[in-house]
Design a protein around this motif. Structure first.
Motif, PDB file in Angstrom:
ATOM      1  N   ASN A   1      52.230  59.879  38.412  1.00  0.00           N
ATOM      2  CA  ASN A   1      52.451  59.490  37.016  1.00  0.00           C
ATOM      3  C   ASN A   1      53.632  58.530  37.007  1.00  0.00           C
ATOM      4  O   ASN A   1      54.701  58.877  37.486  1.00  0.00           O
TER       5      ASN A   1
ATOM      6  N   LEU B   1      54.988  55.295  28.692  1.00  0.00           N
ATOM      7  CA  LEU B   1      54.035  56.180  29.363  1.00  0.00           C
ATOM      8  C   LEU B   1      52.675  55.503  29.290  1.00  0.00           C
ATOM      9  O   LEU B   1      52.124  55.349  28.203  1.00  0.00           O
TER      10      LEU B   1
ATOM     11  N   PHE C   1      51.146  63.441  27.987  1.00  0.00           N
ATOM     12  CA  PHE C   1      50.855  62.429  29.015  1.00  0.00           C
ATOM     13  C   PHE C   1      50.555  63.090  30.357  1.00  0.00           C
ATOM     14  O   PHE C   1      49.609  62.714  31.050  1.00  0.00           O
ATOM     15  N   LEU C   2      51.349  64.090  30.714  1.00  0.00           N
ATOM     16  CA  LEU C   2      51.133  64.801  31.974  1.00  0.00           C
ATOM     17  C   LEU C   2      49.804  65.548  31.970  1.00  0.00           C
ATOM     18  O   LEU C   2      49.069  65.551  32.962  1.00  0.00           O
TER      19      LEU C   2
ATOM     20  N   HIS D   1      46.762  63.254  32.419  1.00  0.00           N
ATOM     21  CA  HIS D   1      46.593  62.841  33.807  1.00  0.00           C
ATOM     22  C   HIS D   1      46.059  63.996  34.657  1.00  0.00           C
ATOM     23  O   HIS D   1      45.227  63.801  35.538  1.00  0.00           O
ATOM     24  N   LYS D   2      46.527  65.192  34.381  1.00  0.00           N
ATOM     25  CA  LYS D   2      46.129  66.370  35.160  1.00  0.00           C
ATOM     26  C   LYS D   2      44.651  66.686  34.975  1.00  0.00           C
ATOM     27  O   LYS D   2      43.978  67.108  35.908  1.00  0.00           O
TER      28      LYS D   2
ATOM     29  N   ILE E   1      50.725  66.530  42.107  1.00  0.00           N
ATOM     30  CA  ILE E   1      51.066  65.402  41.234  1.00  0.00           C
ATOM     31  C   ILE E   1      52.568  65.150  41.289  1.00  0.00           C
ATOM     32  O   ILE E   1      53.365  66.074  41.222  1.00  0.00           O
TER      33      ILE E   1
ATOM     34  N   SER F   1      55.724  62.726  39.591  1.00  0.00           N
ATOM     35  CA  SER F   1      56.140  61.814  38.527  1.00  0.00           C
ATOM     36  C   SER F   1      57.143  60.840  39.119  1.00  0.00           C
ATOM     37  O   SER F   1      58.160  61.241  39.662  1.00  0.00           O
TER      38      SER F   1
ATOM     39  N   GLN G   1      56.646  70.114  35.653  1.00  0.00           N
ATOM     40  CA  GLN G   1      56.427  69.003  36.583  1.00  0.00           C
ATOM     41  C   GLN G   1      57.696  68.884  37.418  1.00  0.00           C
ATOM     42  O   GLN G   1      58.677  68.283  36.993  1.00  0.00           O
TER      43      GLN G   1
END
Length: 158
Positions: free
Chosen positions: A64, A87, A100-101, A104-105, A116, A118, A143
């Protein structure tokens, strides 16, 4: 009686180039389909610091990217000149990081979700206050794999 023999060509026939345009267009379409273009349009000025000891991230699909910097001149009228967070393709706030996380996940298979990372791409002129806010929100979102992006410094010759 004279014998008539046919002269057989000893030279090989010329290579046909009739299919060459077809091959070129097939290669062109192949590379157009498999090429990945930049995911996001950068709206911030991010001049990452330089470093000598760098490691490369192996799987880019598991990263990310969070950009922190001042808006570029064309976006300063809208977002001002103070440091902002980007982002993906949009300027966001710290509160948008968990969503946002999660977005993506969801795109990744279950077995890769715990790998993952960042990657913070922070402008060298930005104060650490906004960076600390981002890191706190990442920690609260569970994260825990974070890295800082940097450019490669040219090593001085001795």
């Amino acid at each position: 009686m004279a014998k008539f023999t046919k002269k057989r060509g000893k030279a090989s026939p010329a290579v046909s180039t009739a299919s060459l345009p077809d091959i070129i267009f097939m290669l062109l379409f192949f590379f157009m389909m498999v090429t990945v273009l930049r995911d996001s349009d950068l709206k911030l000025q991010v001049n990452t610091p330089e470093a000598t000891q760098l490691t490369k991230l192996e799987e880019k699909s598991l990263v990310n990217y969070i950009y922190i910097g001042r808006p570029t001149k064309q976006y300063q009228a809208v977002y001002g000149t103070s440091p902002r967070i980007q982002l993906g393709d949009k300027i966001s706030t710290v509160d948008d990081i968990p969503l946002f996380l999660e977005q993506h996940k969801v795109k990744l298979p279950d077995n890769k979700r715990d790998r993952i990372t960042s990657s913070l791409r922070v402008d060298g002129e930005v104060t650490m206050g906004i960076v600390q806010d981002v890191k706190t929100k990442l920690r609260k979102s569970n994260q825990l794999k974070i890295n800082y992006s940097a450019g490669k410094r040219a090593q001085a010759l001795e």
